[in-house]
Write a protein that holds these residues in place. Structure first.
Motif, PDB file in Angstrom:
ATOM      1  N   MET A  36      -2.039  -1.285   6.304  1.00 41.18           N
ATOM      2  CA  MET A  36      -2.958  -1.418   5.183  1.00 41.18           C
ATOM      3  C   MET A  36      -2.634  -2.659   4.352  1.00 41.18           C
ATOM      4  O   MET A  36      -3.533  -3.350   3.860  1.00 41.18           O
ATOM      5  N   GLY A  37      -1.339  -2.954   4.194  1.00 37.26           N
ATOM      6  CA  GLY A  37      -0.943  -4.133   3.432  1.00 37.26           C
ATOM      7  C   GLY A  37      -1.385  -5.424   4.093  1.00 37.26           C
ATOM      8  O   GLY A  37      -1.958  -6.306   3.447  1.00 37.26           O
ATOM      9  N   ALA A  81       1.361   2.122   6.055  1.00 35.04           N
ATOM     10  CA  ALA A  81       1.521   1.304   4.849  1.00 35.04           C
ATOM     11  C   ALA A  81       1.543  -0.180   5.195  1.00 35.04           C
ATOM     12  O   ALA A  81       0.922  -1.002   4.509  1.00 35.04           O
ATOM     13  N   TRP A 132       0.851  -1.199   0.000  1.00 36.01           N
ATOM     14  CA  TRP A 132       0.000   0.000   0.000  1.00 36.01           C
ATOM     15  C   TRP A 132       0.883   1.244   0.000  1.00 36.01           C
ATOM     16  O   TRP A 132       1.832   1.321   0.792  1.00 36.01           O
ATOM     17  N   PRO A 133       0.598   2.191  -0.882  1.00 35.62           N
ATOM     18  CA  PRO A 133      -0.338   2.122  -2.002  1.00 35.62           C
ATOM     19  C   PRO A 133       0.076   1.045  -3.014  1.00 35.62           C
ATOM     20  O   PRO A 133       1.273   0.737  -3.123  1.00 35.62           O
ATOM     21  N   PRO A 134      -0.873   0.464  -3.746  1.00 31.92           N
ATOM     22  CA  PRO A 134      -0.550  -0.632  -4.661  1.00 31.92           C
ATOM     23  C   PRO A 134       0.545  -0.297  -5.670  1.00 31.92           C
ATOM     24  O   PRO A 134       1.336  -1.161  -6.034  1.00 31.92           O
ATOM     25  N   ARG A 170      -5.169  -6.025   3.860  1.00 33.29           N
ATOM     26  CA  ARG A 170      -5.592  -6.616   2.588  1.00 33.29           C
ATOM     27  C   ARG A 170      -5.302  -8.110   2.572  1.00 33.29           C
ATOM     28  O   ARG A 170      -6.127  -8.910   2.107  1.00 33.29           O
TER      29      ARG A 170
END
Length: 395
Positions: free
Chosen positions: A185-186, A182, A113-115, A189
């Motif tokens: 968030m990773g 980051a 994250w961000p992808p 997911r």
């Protein structure tokens, strides 16, 4: 089931009334893990080696989420490779540590994250890590030199005369908070994808306690038999587990030192530098020495590991992370020992450069493996407490 059949089924579209859904197609690396897991599921010689194989026996098929989950459960100890009768040069070419490592590295990029920043995992090598650290240190050195305080300068051991406290907070807090966000968030997911493939059961106290114990003890680095991992000459050794412990707990102690120092500064008004036997200094010194021992040992073992044990393309990322951890701890100890010398400013700049480079690369480097593996171990602890699917072995 053969990999081609898995790909065919995964690519099919399933109709349910008026709705349609597409099951994700496995890429070549994921299909290879699926192929090997089908062979291992028929053999089961390694069933007691680690968490991967009991989790494997609960499955007849291996979709993308299952494979990502199993890949992050794997600790790459190498025991199953050396025990396997179907390992290379057998025509089945079963090499679970290598296949899992390739997919595991891919998952870090997939869930980044961000992808768009996922590609940074492939670029975060030894040269880049050290170059970033050196570049940041050089920038700070030039800034200090312009003030005329690069060497000596009558600082009296206080680095706040070079960089005020609020300036340091303004420099490092955003980078640290971004790295934390980051990573969170990773792994969020990752958790959301693998949960349906494991169990929808909520986290229980016993499951959380078991997973925490496995993480803190590095349980699955014992090779499944207590003798440790295999090294380059097939011999068993516990040193990989021990050096991981030195590095892991050294890092935690250094983090604790920073946290306590923050508490001292904002709550009690006690301004750094702190000296022995103060708690921040004690935690920092012990943590720094432990981190140096752990990273030096892991560097040596990484360079000596059997080439079949993992994904060779990830070595630069592994070594870059190890090098930054070592440089951070070594420069921190050097700063403490040289605080009363004219070299204080230079040592401080080198240390700050290493710390900032470490923080900046945390979300896109080997540090992620600890976060994803902890999540996978927690999913395993939850899953194993649920009834096994019909016809599959109980744990």
């Amino acid at each position: 089931m053969q990999a081609l059949e898995v790909l065919t089924r995964e690519a099919s579209m399933l109709a349910n009334g008026s709705s349609m859904r597409v099951i994700p197609i496995l890429n070549a690396r994921e299909a290879e893990v699926g192929r090997q897991m089908q062979i291992c599921n028929a053999c089961r010689y390694c069933e007691g080696f680690c968490a991967v194989f009991p989790a494997m026996t609960r499955r007849l098929e291996f979709g993308k989420a299952d494979i990502h989950y199993l890949a992050n459960l794997c600790h790459n100890c190498g025991a199953c490779l050396h025990a396997c009768q179907y390992a290379p040069p057998h025509e089945f070419a079963v090499n679970v540590p290598k296949a899992m490592a390739e997919v595991r590295g891919q998952t870090y990029a997939d869930y980044a994250w961000p992808p768009a920043f996922g590609r940074l995992y492939q670029r975060n090598g030894l040269t880049l890590s050290l170059a970033l650290s050196a570049g940041l240190a050089l920038f700070l050195i030039l800034a200090v030199a312009m003030k005329g305080t690069l060497w000596g300068g009558g600082l009296g051991g206080s680095f706040y005369q070079l960089f005020p406290h609020n300036l340091l907070v303004g420099m490092f807090a955003p980078v640290f908070l971004y790295a934390t966000l980051a990573l969170a968030m990773g792994v969020r997911r990752f958790w959301r994808e693998v949960t349906p493939a494991t169990s929808d059961a909520p986290i229980s106290g016993p499951a959380a306690a078991e997973a925490t114990d496995a993480v803190l003890r590095l349980k699955y680095l014992d090779g499944g038999h207590g003798e440790g991992c295999n090294n380059e000459d097939d011999a068993f050794t516990l040193w990989r587990r021990r050096f991981h412990h030195f590095a892991f707990y050294g890092f935690l102690l250094c983090f604790a030192a920073t946290a306590v120092a923050t508490l001292y500064h904002y709550v009690f008004g006690w301004v750094a530098p702190y000296e022995l036997p103060s708690l921040p200094k004690l935690l920092g010194v012990v943590g720094g020495v432990s981190l140096m021992i752990g990273t030096a040992g892991l560097w040596k073992l990484n360079r000596l590991r059997h080439p079949l044990h993992g994904d060779a393309t990830q070595k630069p990322m592994d070594l870059g992370f190890i090098a930054l951890l070592f440089l951070t701890s070594a420069s921190g100890l050097a700063l403490w020992l040289g605080r009363g010398t004219p070299a204080l400013a230079v040592l401080l700049c080198v240390h700050l450069g290493a710390v900032m480079a470490l923080f900046a690369t945390l979300p896109y480097g080997k540090f992620a493996h600890g976060i994803f593996r902890s999540a996978a171990l927690l999913r395993h602890a939850i899953e194993k407490r649920q009834p096994s699917p019909i016809g599959l072995g109980d744990e």
